[in-house]
Design an enzyme around this catalytic site. Sequence first.
Site, PDB file in Angstrom:
ATOM      1  N   LYS A   1       8.085   3.533 -31.315  1.00  0.00           N
ATOM      2  CA  LYS A   1       7.531   4.797 -31.845  1.00  0.00           C
ATOM      3  C   LYS A   1       6.964   4.623 -33.254  1.00  0.00           C
ATOM      4  CE  LYS A   1      10.507   7.886 -29.143  1.00  0.00           C
ATOM      5  NZ  LYS A   1      11.533   6.971 -28.633  1.00  0.00           N
TER       6      LYS A   1
ATOM      7  N   ASP B   1       3.249   5.116 -38.828  1.00  0.00           N
ATOM      8  CA  ASP B   1       2.863   4.957 -40.236  1.00  0.00           C
ATOM      9  C   ASP B   1       1.357   4.682 -40.316  1.00  0.00           C
ATOM     10  OD1 ASP B   1       3.061   4.528 -43.039  1.00  0.00           O
ATOM     11  OD2 ASP B   1       5.088   3.755 -42.772  1.00  0.00           O
TER      12      ASP B   1
HETATM   13  O1  LIG Z   1      10.208  12.292 -25.830  1.00  0.00           O
HETATM   14  C1  LIG Z   1      10.932  11.287 -25.738  1.00  0.00           C
HETATM   15  C2  LIG Z   1      10.503  10.023 -26.079  1.00  0.00           C
HETATM   16  C3  LIG Z   1      11.338   8.979 -25.869  1.00  0.00           C
HETATM   17  N1  LIG Z   1      12.574   9.140 -25.370  1.00  0.00           N
HETATM   18  C4  LIG Z   1      13.404   7.950 -25.157  1.00  0.00           C
HETATM   19  O2  LIG Z   1      13.683   7.822 -23.753  1.00  0.00           O
HETATM   20  C5  LIG Z   1      15.041   7.447 -23.551  1.00  0.00           C
HETATM   21  C6  LIG Z   1      15.763   8.555 -22.817  1.00  0.00           C
HETATM   22  O3  LIG Z   1      17.131   8.233 -22.686  1.00  0.00           O
HETATM   23  P1  LIG Z   1      18.157   9.130 -21.858  1.00  0.00           P
HETATM   24  O4  LIG Z   1      19.464   8.439 -21.984  1.00  0.00           O
HETATM   25  O5  LIG Z   1      17.637   9.145 -20.435  1.00  0.00           O
HETATM   26  O6  LIG Z   1      18.193  10.499 -22.492  1.00  0.00           O
HETATM   27  C7  LIG Z   1      15.616   7.165 -24.913  1.00  0.00           C
HETATM   28  O7  LIG Z   1      15.436   5.798 -25.166  1.00  0.00           O
HETATM   29  C8  LIG Z   1      14.742   7.954 -25.861  1.00  0.00           C
HETATM   30  O8  LIG Z   1      14.682   7.331 -27.125  1.00  0.00           O
HETATM   31  C9  LIG Z   1      12.996  10.386 -25.029  1.00  0.00           C
HETATM   32  O9  LIG Z   1      14.114  10.610 -24.533  1.00  0.00           O
HETATM   33  N2  LIG Z   1      12.156  11.444 -25.209  1.00  0.00           N
END
Ligand SMILES: O=c1ccn([C@@H]2O[C@H](COP(=O)(O)O)[C@@H](O)[C@H]2O)c(=O)[nH]1
Length: 468
Positions: free
Chosen positions: A299, A302
């Site tokens: 993500k 910058d």
């Molecule tokens: O909007 C967002 C962007 C990234 N994530 C990332 O996806 C996974 C979700 O993990 P779970 O355990 O299924 O909740 C995690 O790595 C987040 O950093 C997101 O959830 N939402």
Amino acid sequence: MENESIDSLILKLHDVDAVKFGDYKLKSGMMTPIYIDLRVLVSYPALMNQVSSLIYERVQEKGLQFDSVCGVPYTALPMATIICSRHELPMLIRRKEAKDYGTKRLVEGSFREGDTCLIIEDTVTSGSSIQETAEVLYTGGLKVTDAVVLMDREQGGVEMLASKGIRLHPIISMLKLLSVLLAAERIDAKTAQRVREFILDNNTFSPKKENSNGVPAIKKPCLEQKTELSYAERAKLPNVHPLALDEQRGATAARRLLGPHVCILKTHVDILKDYTADFSQKLQALAEKHNFLIFEDRKFADIGNTVKHQYEGGVYQISSWSHIVNAHAVPGPGVVKGLSAVGKPLGRGCLLIAQMSSLGSLATGEYTQDALKMAEDNSDFVIGFICGSKITQRPEFIHMTPGVQMKAGGDGFGQQYTTPEEVLCNKGSDVIIVGRGILEAPDRLTAAESYRKCGWKAYTKRLGQSGQ
Ligand SMILES: O=c1ccn([C@@H]2O[C@H](COP(=O)(O)O)[C@@H](O)[C@H]2O)c(=O)[nH]1
């Protein structure tokens, strides 16, 4: 546009009862806990002038080009009139009904076929009123490319209009309105949360099938969409990036999971407890063996020069092992340019974060549309989006959705979960991202297998066929 003037306008709108909390019915019949009634502005000339000035400022800020202006009847009519009169712009009036005498015209005013008309609106929910006005203008041979609205309820209007080729430029978003009223103690936290949840749960736009009259799309499971290309067909398109859809992986993506089964393995390298210098070699060997892609969920957010160094250097040297990375759109196109300078020569790809799964995310509406535009302008490196639902019909872009578990719900830290069926079938996304649904399962392989099966079933149902 100054934040301060928006904040003070929100408070003034609340003072004159243009923002009401309670139980109200929308044009679609949907009940809502918040109602925006800008009709009252005709009784407050100073406020009406302030609103009109803000709308015109937005028009200028966006550098919109047009030949005439049309306010959606009736509430936006006086706003359009003030703007056109102050700035000597030609105005058009859309009649709600044709007269049965005289010219019987539905569009009053002078214009030429092919002219572009800018639409002005007071409040948008689904976007249907703007769309109806645009349809009438089209019948006169006019073009509509942009519309400006004072208040966006953030219930899918921006996305619906974008799907019809109209860019909507909102001035105040519902979430902004709630946060200003909450900070000024005009509403309590419970009310703000109730309204936020209502907005998030009642998005009227379904990219698969929105009703022409703007009534919220009924969530029929997996409406058939005959025109949609399969992963395999999309992978053959000439302009598709091989990391977005690959003929082999694209067709078999959802058949793979954990090691031999996953299509993409998403990492957060900076939180690994057992990170060692040979991490990238080991991971690359596994990726090669099982034919999955590596996606470091870094993500980036910058300026271009900094992200270039963050991507290429430091401890993790991400560009050397991760096929895909992602970036927030918030810094503007420079972030993509910086990443692309490193990643493009290596054949890497980038996903732009157009929406987020967390409660109260600010990546909505116009922000999402701007992220889409940024991707379109850099499609040699941007392969798609992190998003909650399909945001573009362009088949070369891949849509990847996090916040997926077998049961809808949340995690107590703002994460909001949707099911694979909802994401792939109803929301039109391409890939589900599952974290704790697999990582915290008693048997990760079995859990992963269930997500794979469930995801593939939903995808094939959406295509209306038995498998790819
Ligand atoms: O909007 C967002 C962007 C990234 N994530 C990332 O996806 C996974 C979700 O993990 P779970 O355990 O299924 O909740 C995690 O790595 C987040 O950093 C997101 O959830 N939402």
